[in-house]
Motif scaffolding. Structure first.
Motif, PDB file in Angstrom:
ATOM      1  N   TRP A 289       0.863  -1.177   0.000  1.00  0.00           N
ATOM      2  CA  TRP A 289       0.000   0.000   0.000  1.00  0.00           C
ATOM      3  C   TRP A 289       0.898   1.225   0.000  1.00  0.00           C
ATOM      4  O   TRP A 289       1.831   1.337   0.801  1.00  0.00           O
TER       5      TRP A 289
ATOM      6  N   ARG B 292      -5.608   4.275   6.692  1.00  0.00           N
ATOM      7  CA  ARG B 292      -4.632   4.652   5.660  1.00  0.00           C
ATOM      8  C   ARG B 292      -3.217   4.470   6.176  1.00  0.00           C
ATOM      9  O   ARG B 292      -2.959   4.579   7.386  1.00  0.00           O
TER      10      ARG B 292
ATOM     11  N   GLU C 274      -2.161   5.783   1.101  1.00  0.00           N
ATOM     12  CA  GLU C 274      -3.209   4.993   0.448  1.00  0.00           C
ATOM     13  C   GLU C 274      -4.139   4.355   1.473  1.00  0.00           C
ATOM     14  O   GLU C 274      -3.712   3.930   2.549  1.00  0.00           O
ATOM     15  N   GLN C 275      -5.412   4.278   1.108  1.00  0.00           N
ATOM     16  CA  GLN C 275      -6.388   3.629   1.983  1.00  0.00           C
ATOM     17  C   GLN C 275      -6.202   2.119   1.920  1.00  0.00           C
ATOM     18  O   GLN C 275      -6.040   1.533   0.845  1.00  0.00           O
TER      19      GLN C 275
END
Length: 230
Positions: free
Chosen positions: A22, A67, A26-27
């Motif tokens: 990720w 996140r 980023e979620q």
């Protein structure tokens, strides 16, 4: 994957974040989806994610999900901002370029700082940090590979060594020194300064549970002003 303890789940999610599964900011998948993936209860997953949030690796909001933090925050009374933060706080675009990367025997003063033996080697790295494509700071860093064995194989194209180490090894204590250094020929060329120019210099050494991790020196271009919260 059957990793049904909150600690093993926490460590595996940490590994995936460090590996870049990720991106920064980023979620991540929701708590329910992660609990299903790891075949654990939602309570166990909540505990694992809460621990990562307490470390500053992720941030969780009730309606905003989870996140990856753009930059992990250590629980400390005084925080020295990293170079990328310093550049972005000036509303400029950050980038970096690795100038040199090798493994060799450190000089005597560095061996003492990292508590290494006379025959021990360490990872040596030089990085040029840029703001809107122009030189901003020059970094000279030694890393104790006994404390961070994975560093030698770490990819440092997206994350600088500075940020990679913060993500991989959350330090427990450190020392910071501030001074002015006259630019030698190499620093002057790298930073686009006149030889002999006074450069703001920051030296930092960090430890993890009594083991020296890294010692680094940052040289900033003329006119730099250090600002940080306390």
């Amino acid at each position: 994957m059957n990793a049904n303890t909150h600690s093993s789940i926490r460590e595996d999610i940490r590994r995936r974040i460090v590996a870049g599964e990720w991106a920064l900011g980023e979620q991540m998948p929701g708590e329910i989806d992660l609990a299903s993936e790891y075949d654990c209860s939602r309570t166990t997953m909540n505990r694992a994610l809460r621990a990562l949030a307490d470390e500053g690796m992720i941030e969780r909001k009730r309606k905003g999900g989870t996140r990856v933090r753009p930059l992990p925050v250590h629980q400390a009374q005084l925080q020295i901002p990293l170079v990328r933060e310093q550049v972005e706080n000036r509303r400029q675009t950050y980038s970096h370029r690795v100038v040199k990367r090798t493994m060799r025997q450190p000089p005597v003063a560095i061996r003492a700082r990292l508590e290494l033996g006379d025959s021990d080697r360490a990872s040596f790295l030089e990085t040029l940090h840029l703001a809107d494509g122009a030189p901003f700071a020059f970094e000279s860093r030694w890393v104790n590979l006994a404390a961070v064995p994975d560093f030698q194989e770490a990819r440092l194209d997206e994350l600088s060594a500075n940020e990679w180490l913060v993500r991989e090894i959350p330090f427990t204590n450190g020392e910071v020194g501030l001074s002015a250094t006259r630019a030698n020929a190499a620093l002057a060329e790298a930073l686009g300064e006149d030889e002999g120019a006074a450069l703001f210099t920051l030296e930092r050494t960090t430890w993890l549970d009594g083991t020296a991790v890294t010692t680094v020196t940052f040289y900033y271009t003329s006119g730099f002003r250090l600002e940080f919260p306390i």
